[in-house]
Design a protein around this motif. Structure first.
Motif, PDB file in Angstrom:
ATOM      1  N   PHE A   1      -7.983 -64.909  47.602  1.00 13.57           N
ATOM      2  CA  PHE A   1      -7.695 -65.378  46.247  1.00 13.57           C
ATOM      3  C   PHE A   1      -9.024 -65.538  45.497  1.00 13.57           C
ATOM      4  O   PHE A   1     -10.013 -65.990  46.088  1.00 13.57           O
ATOM      5  CB  PHE A   1      -6.960 -66.719  46.276  1.00 13.57           C
ATOM      6  N   ALA A   2      -9.012 -65.197  44.226  1.00 17.03           N
ATOM      7  CA  ALA A   2     -10.275 -65.220  43.483  1.00 17.03           C
ATOM      8  C   ALA A   2     -10.058 -65.699  42.060  1.00 17.03           C
ATOM      9  O   ALA A   2      -8.932 -65.780  41.560  1.00 17.03           O
ATOM     10  CB  ALA A   2     -10.895 -63.822  43.475  1.00 17.03           C
ATOM     11  N   CYS A   3     -11.182 -66.019  41.414  1.00 12.58           N
ATOM     12  CA  CYS A   3     -11.179 -66.334  39.986  1.00 12.58           C
ATOM     13  C   CYS A   3     -10.762 -65.080  39.221  1.00 12.58           C
ATOM     14  O   CYS A   3     -11.070 -63.947  39.621  1.00 12.58           O
ATOM     15  CB  CYS A   3     -12.576 -66.781  39.562  1.00 12.58           C
ATOM     16  N   TYR A   4     -10.048 -65.263  38.114  1.00 14.20           N
ATOM     17  CA  TYR A   4      -9.535 -64.138  37.348  1.00 14.20           C
ATOM     18  C   TYR A   4     -10.659 -63.265  36.775  1.00 14.20           C
ATOM     19  O   TYR A   4     -10.445 -62.113  36.433  1.00 14.20           O
ATOM     20  CB  TYR A   4      -8.651 -64.646  36.204  1.00 14.20           C
ATOM     21  N   ARG A   5     -11.864 -63.831  36.715  1.00 16.86           N
ATOM     22  CA  ARG A   5     -13.006 -63.074  36.202  1.00 16.86           C
ATOM     23  C   ARG A   5     -13.783 -62.380  37.321  1.00 16.86           C
ATOM     24  O   ARG A   5     -14.935 -61.986  37.146  1.00 16.86           O
ATOM     25  CB  ARG A   5     -13.929 -63.989  35.407  1.00 16.86           C
ATOM     26  N   TYR A   6     -13.131 -62.254  38.481  1.00 16.59           N
ATOM     27  CA  TYR A   6     -13.746 -61.569  39.618  1.00 16.59           C
ATOM     28  C   TYR A   6     -13.948 -60.089  39.287  1.00 16.59           C
ATOM     29  O   TYR A   6     -13.110 -59.456  38.645  1.00 16.59           O
ATOM     30  CB  TYR A   6     -12.829 -61.704  40.845  1.00 16.59           C
TER      31      TYR A   6
ATOM     32  N   PRO B   1     -15.308 -48.538  32.994  1.00 15.82           N
ATOM     33  CA  PRO B   1     -14.395 -47.505  32.471  1.00 15.82           C
ATOM     34  C   PRO B   1     -14.564 -46.196  33.234  1.00 15.82           C
ATOM     35  O   PRO B   1     -15.665 -45.848  33.665  1.00 15.82           O
ATOM     36  CB  PRO B   1     -14.824 -47.361  31.011  1.00 15.82           C
ATOM     37  N   LYS B   2     -13.435 -45.497  33.453  1.00 18.11           N
ATOM     38  CA  LYS B   2     -13.473 -44.240  34.189  1.00 18.11           C
ATOM     39  C   LYS B   2     -14.238 -43.164  33.426  1.00 18.11           C
ATOM     40  O   LYS B   2     -14.802 -42.243  34.002  1.00 18.11           O
ATOM     41  CB  LYS B   2     -12.043 -43.771  34.482  1.00 18.11           C
ATOM     42  N   HIS B   3     -14.190 -43.272  32.094  1.00 21.71           N
ATOM     43  CA  HIS B   3     -14.939 -42.292  31.299  1.00 21.71           C
ATOM     44  C   HIS B   3     -15.435 -42.998  30.047  1.00 21.71           C
ATOM     45  O   HIS B   3     -14.952 -44.066  29.661  1.00 21.71           O
ATOM     46  CB  HIS B   3     -14.047 -41.098  30.924  1.00 21.71           C
ATOM     47  N   GLU B   4     -16.400 -42.427  29.377  1.00 19.87           N
ATOM     48  CA  GLU B   4     -17.029 -43.055  28.222  1.00 19.87           C
ATOM     49  C   GLU B   4     -16.050 -43.104  27.054  1.00 19.87           C
ATOM     50  O   GLU B   4     -15.374 -42.125  26.745  1.00 19.87           O
ATOM     51  CB  GLU B   4     -18.275 -42.271  27.831  1.00 19.87           C
ATOM     52  N   VAL B   5     -15.949 -44.288  26.417  1.00 17.74           N
ATOM     53  CA  VAL B   5     -15.089 -44.451  25.246  1.00 17.74           C
ATOM     54  C   VAL B   5     -15.935 -44.927  24.075  1.00 17.74           C
ATOM     55  O   VAL B   5     -16.966 -45.588  24.256  1.00 17.74           O
ATOM     56  CB  VAL B   5     -13.960 -45.459  25.530  1.00 17.74           C
ATOM     57  N   LEU B   6     -15.477 -44.603  22.852  1.00 18.06           N
ATOM     58  CA  LEU B   6     -16.259 -44.962  21.672  1.00 18.06           C
ATOM     59  C   LEU B   6     -16.231 -46.464  21.416  1.00 18.06           C
ATOM     60  O   LEU B   6     -17.252 -47.061  21.086  1.00 18.06           O
ATOM     61  CB  LEU B   6     -15.713 -44.197  20.444  1.00 18.06           C
ATOM     62  N   LYS B   7     -15.035 -47.074  21.497  1.00 14.02           N
ATOM     63  CA  LYS B   7     -14.916 -48.509  21.239  1.00 14.02           C
ATOM     64  C   LYS B   7     -14.276 -49.198  22.452  1.00 14.02           C
ATOM     65  O   LYS B   7     -13.061 -49.424  22.487  1.00 14.02           O
ATOM     66  CB  LYS B   7     -14.070 -48.758  19.994  1.00 14.02           C
ATOM     67  N   PRO B   8     -15.081 -49.474  23.458  1.00 16.07           N
ATOM     68  CA  PRO B   8     -14.512 -50.107  24.669  1.00 16.07           C
ATOM     69  C   PRO B   8     -13.993 -51.508  24.373  1.00 16.07           C
ATOM     70  O   PRO B   8     -14.569 -52.237  23.561  1.00 16.07           O
ATOM     71  CB  PRO B   8     -15.700 -50.155  25.635  1.00 16.07           C
ATOM     72  N   ARG B   9     -12.857 -51.835  24.992  1.00 10.63           N
ATOM     73  CA  ARG B   9     -12.305 -53.180  24.833  1.00 10.63           C
ATOM     74  C   ARG B   9     -13.163 -54.198  25.578  1.00 10.63           C
ATOM     75  O   ARG B   9     -13.684 -53.900  26.648  1.00 10.63           O
ATOM     76  CB  ARG B   9     -10.878 -53.238  25.379  1.00 10.63           C
ATOM     77  N   PRO B  10     -13.287 -55.368  24.998  1.00 12.01           N
ATOM     78  CA  PRO B  10     -14.070 -56.389  25.706  1.00 12.01           C
ATOM     79  C   PRO B  10     -13.355 -56.784  27.007  1.00 12.01           C
ATOM     80  O   PRO B  10     -12.141 -56.933  27.045  1.00 12.01           O
ATOM     81  CB  PRO B  10     -14.110 -57.557  24.717  1.00 12.01           C
ATOM     82  N   SER B  11     -14.113 -56.932  28.073  1.00  6.92           N
ATOM     83  CA  SER B  11     -13.547 -57.281  29.380  1.00  6.92           C
ATOM     84  C   SER B  11     -13.755 -58.765  29.669  1.00  6.92           C
ATOM     85  O   SER B  11     -14.813 -59.329  29.357  1.00  6.92           O
ATOM     86  CB  SER B  11     -14.205 -56.446  30.483  1.00  6.92           C
ATOM     87  N   HIS B  12     -12.737 -59.394  30.285  1.00  5.67           N
ATOM     88  CA  HIS B  12     -12.856 -60.801  30.647  1.00  5.67           C
ATOM     89  C   HIS B  12     -13.624 -60.961  31.955  1.00  5.67           C
ATOM     90  O   HIS B  12     -14.024 -62.067  32.322  1.00  5.67           O
ATOM     91  CB  HIS B  12     -11.456 -61.413  30.810  1.00  5.67           C
ATOM     92  N   ARG B  13     -13.852 -59.864  32.669  1.00  8.38           N
ATOM     93  CA  ARG B  13     -14.484 -59.954  33.978  1.00  8.38           C
ATOM     94  C   ARG B  13     -15.994 -60.126  33.858  1.00  8.38           C
ATOM     95  O   ARG B  13     -16.645 -59.449  33.062  1.00  8.38           O
ATOM     96  CB  ARG B  13     -14.160 -58.719  34.808  1.00  8.38           C
ATOM     97  N   THR B  14     -16.523 -61.026  34.669  1.00  9.90           N
ATOM     98  CA  THR B  14     -17.964 -61.312  34.644  1.00  9.90           C
ATOM     99  C   THR B  14     -18.578 -61.163  36.031  1.00  9.90           C
ATOM    100  O   THR B  14     -19.671 -61.656  36.277  1.00  9.90           O
ATOM    101  CB  THR B  14     -18.210 -62.749  34.147  1.00  9.90           C
ATOM    102  N   ASP B  15     -17.864 -60.526  36.957  1.00 13.04           N
ATOM    103  CA  ASP B  15     -18.292 -60.391  38.350  1.00 13.04           C
ATOM    104  C   ASP B  15     -18.458 -61.765  39.009  1.00 13.04           C
ATOM    105  O   ASP B  15     -19.363 -61.984  39.819  1.00 13.04           O
ATOM    106  CB  ASP B  15     -19.606 -59.593  38.438  1.00 13.04           C
ATOM    107  N   CYS B  16     -17.533 -62.687  38.644  1.00 13.38           N
ATOM    108  CA  CYS B  16     -17.560 -64.031  39.220  1.00 13.38           C
ATOM    109  C   CYS B  16     -17.206 -63.946  40.704  1.00 13.38           C
ATOM    110  O   CYS B  16     -16.264 -63.252  41.090  1.00 13.38           O
ATOM    111  CB  CYS B  16     -16.559 -64.932  38.491  1.00 13.38           C
ATOM    112  N   LYS B  17     -17.939 -64.677  41.527  1.00 16.45           N
ATOM    113  CA  LYS B  17     -17.737 -64.622  42.977  1.00 16.45           C
ATOM    114  C   LYS B  17     -16.866 -65.774  43.507  1.00 16.45           C
ATOM    115  O   LYS B  17     -16.598 -65.842  44.714  1.00 16.45           O
ATOM    116  CB  LYS B  17     -19.092 -64.667  43.693  1.00 16.45           C
ATOM    117  N   ALA B  18     -16.444 -66.686  42.630  1.00 14.85           N
ATOM    118  CA  ALA B  18     -15.641 -67.830  43.086  1.00 14.85           C
ATOM    119  C   ALA B  18     -14.349 -67.327  43.741  1.00 14.85           C
ATOM    120  O   ALA B  18     -13.609 -66.529  43.143  1.00 14.85           O
ATOM    121  CB  ALA B  18     -15.329 -68.748  41.918  1.00 14.85           C
ATOM    122  N   SER B  19     -14.070 -67.807  44.943  1.00 14.00           N
ATOM    123  CA  SER B  19     -12.908 -67.294  45.673  1.00 14.00           C
ATOM    124  C   SER B  19     -12.571 -68.191  46.861  1.00 14.00           C
ATOM    125  O   SER B  19     -13.350 -69.070  47.248  1.00 14.00           O
ATOM    126  CB  SER B  19     -13.186 -65.869  46.172  1.00 14.00           C
TER     127      SER B  19
END
Length: 643
Positions: free
Chosen positions: A72-77, A82-100
């Motif tokens: 189980f992990a923090c939702y920001r894990y 992106p699989k390919h480059e996009v012009l206007k990427p959506r902001p991601s909630h993920r911050t590579d949080c290690k809490a788990s």
């Protein structure tokens, strides 16, 4: 970070402090009943701190299909790429949080925290924790903490106050206090109705009026409410002195589905009938409760321990028996072990039809521990069970259930599948899934009257049942005719007559030890029989002596072939003789009491039997009192002369 300890033998729970108050953190080794409960705990912990969670990963065993690992992990894990480059990427909630929190399943079915990472790399929102928590149920953190508080000397109102503080002092905490009280009551109080409690008390009063040797004891919780009850009547105490070498503690009725949390102590008398050696009603199935029960039973029996205790294979029971009866031989019901195999290894039995056949060959065809080890590991590798946790635990407990450990020792039917049958038939008229306490007490009164009438009929010569006539010229039949009780002799006689259908042949010899193969034409099977002439020991693969307490036809035909004219005394159980009812003590003869403690213990057993006999009439009471006073005077004179 700080710890909190309520004087209990539990790991200290860490506290984290937020604007909402103190909350309890996970820690390595923390236990749960399931991975769902573990996730609920972590989810509520996250809600209190102000972050959300996700189930990152769960895995199952390839052999059993059961969940064995969960992450189980923090939702920001993680860090979404992106699989390919996009012009206007959506902001991601993920911050590579290690809490788990990483949990794993143990072989006993419990789950534990394998690893816990507390630190987050983003801002938490504790101010919103109130909105995250459910107001209609008690959160998992409080439930888990309640289990700790419940085991210690903390009053209910104090408990609810602690949990209220933990949850931020919610104004609508009234429901919490009621929930805490209900939960504690459920865990520490006997689940019977008030009218049943009165019926139980009336039964105790009635039985003690009938005979003052009726014994009962009650256990109250901190709130002075009924928790556990144990009782045994005078006949049960008397029977134990005669037939108490082997006892069984039956926990069948403590399983889910039964109305009555009933736990009886069972023995077998000299007619091979099950006898009741004590009854209990228990609030729970914890080690402490079973320890209390066994100690009360031992107290009722004058501190005399049995030679063998048979129980189901259960870690809680194991711990209790080890604490109360450390020097008593503890065995598991073999029938229960075989039943557990079909439940725990269902995927194997469905895949391989011959698995149970191979398993039984392994345990029944092993004559030494070395042979068992060889056959066991051969079987385990053949069916790919080397890494199976349940099989590992079964192997670790092998001394408690493998037949090779029962050589030349009889469990009078209480360690095999016959134990389940005898106990179930014994309670056919007593306990069903819907049985109430009042109903079972009525049945006990009926049985008590039947026992009294049975004693009177046995004293009446007109009711004497003659022994069956001899049916062969076998020296073994003639030998046991004057020794065994009528019922046992009938069973033994069947085996004697069965010897004519058995053909033995010597297979190999190593010194005085000879191995025979006996072909039984009646059952169309072959049995291995070992005979040691020097030790006068015979052992058959069918294990009839170990199971029922008298020799089988296969062993007797080997004795006959070896020119042995009498059954060795070690294979004649005193329990199956008429002298069994005249035994004064269990485990000690008058010439075996060397120390003062042993002499005192022996005299106490004799005094208890004297009390039972002498209390029947005023005349016998007067005789006993006079004899005791005279004996005390003579002992005092003797002791003074020795000094």
């Amino acid at each position: 970070m700080s710890g909190i300890d309520f004087g209990m033998n539990f790991p200290t729970m860490d506290l984290a402090f937020t604007e909402q108050g103190a909350i309890f953190e996970p820690y390595k080794g923390m236990e749960f009943d399931s991975h769902e409960e573990a996730y609920s705990f972590y989810e509520e912990y996250a809600n209190c701190l102000g972050f959300t969670t996700m189930k990152k990963n769960t895995s199952r065993s390839k052999r059993t299909g059961l969940f064995i690992d969960a992450y189980f992990a923090c939702y920001r894990y993680g860090n979404k790429q992106p699989k390919h480059e996009v012009l206007k990427p959506r902001p991601s909630h993920r911050t590579d949080c290690k809490a788990s929190m990483h949990v794993k399943r143990r072989q006993d079915g419990k789950w534990f925290v394998h690893n816990f990472v507390k630190e987050h790399n983003h801002v938490l929102l504790p101010a919103q924790a109130y909105h995250f928590r459910s107001r209609t149920r008690m959160d998992a953190i409080s439930k888990k903490h309640l289990e700790f508080l419940h085991a210690g000397p903390v009053q209910t109102n104090k408990t609810s106050g602690l949990i209220s503080s933990q949850c931020g002092g919610d104004q609508s905490i009234v429901w919490m206090e009621k929930f805490v009280r209900d939960q504690m009551d459920k865990k520490t109080c006997l689940a019977i109705k008030s009218e049943d409690t009165q019926a139980l008390l009336d039964y105790f009063i009635h039985m003690q009026e009938e005979n003052t040797n009726f014994f009962y004891v009650v256990d109250l919780n901190d709130e002075q409410r009924l928790k556990n009850v144990f009782w045994v009547d005078a006949k049960g105490r008397h029977d134990y002195f005669n037939f108490g070498d082997v006892i069984s503690i039956d926990t069948t009725f403590l399983a889910k589905g039964y109305n009555l949390p009933f736990a009886p102590f069972i023995g077998v008398n000299h007619q091979c009938d099950p006898i009741l050696l004590g009854c209990a009603l228990l609030a729970d199935t914890t080690t402490s409760t079973f320890v209390w029960l066994m100690r009360m039973w031992l107290r009722a029996m004058g501190g005399v321990t049995p030679k063998i205790i048979v129980t189901d294979r259960d870690n809680v029971l194991n711990a209790a028996v080890a604490e109360v009866f450390p020097n008593v031989c503890h065995r598991f019901c073999l029938g229960n072990v075989l039943k557990d195999i079909s439940e725990n290894l269902d995927h194997i039995t469905k895949r391989s039809e011959n698995f149970m056949e191979e398993f039984k060959k392994c345990i029944y065809n092993s004559w030494t521990e070395e042979e068992f080890e060889t056959q066991w590991w051969k079987m385990i590798h053949a069916f790919e069970l080397v890494e199976d946790d349940w099989v590992k635990s079964l192997y670790e407990d092998r001394k408690h259930w493998v037949p090779v450990s029962m050589k030349n020792t009889s469990y009078v039917g209480l360690s095999t599948a016959q134990r389940l049958e005898s106990i179930n038939s014994f309670f056919d008229n007593y306990v069903h899934k819907e049985t109430t306490l009042k109903e079972i007490l009525v049945q006990f009164k009926v049985v008590h009257l039947q026992d009294r009438h049975g004693e009177e009929s046995r004293e009446n010569p007109d009711t004497w049942v003659p022994m069956p006539p001899l049916k062969s010229h076998s020296p073994y039949e003639k030998q046991m005719y004057t020794i065994y009780t009528c019922e046992i002799f009938k069973k033994f006689q069947v085996e004697v007559l069965g010897t004519v259908a058995c053909h033995p042949r010597k297979e190999k010899q190593d010194g005085s030890n000879i191995i025979f193969r006996v072909h039984d034409f009646e059952s169309q099977e072959e049995f291995t029989v070992a005979w040691d002439e020097t030790k006068a020991e015979v052992s058959c693969q069918c294990c009839l002596f170990e199971h029922k307490g008298f020799l089988c036809r296969h062993a007797m035909v080997v004795l006959q072939c070896s020119a042995v004219n009498e059954i060795p005394s070690k294979y004649i159980l005193k329990q199956w003789t008429d002298d069994a009812e005249r035994r004064h003590t269990i485990g000690h003869r008058s010439d075996e009491v060397g120390s003062r403690a042993e002499r005192c213990n022996d005299l106490c057993h004799r005094a208890l039997k004297l009390g039972i006999e002498a209390s029947i009439s005023e005349e016998s009471y007067s005789i006993a009192v006079h004899a005791i006073q005279e004996a005390i005077g003579k002992c005092a004179i003797t002791n003074n002369s020795i000094k």
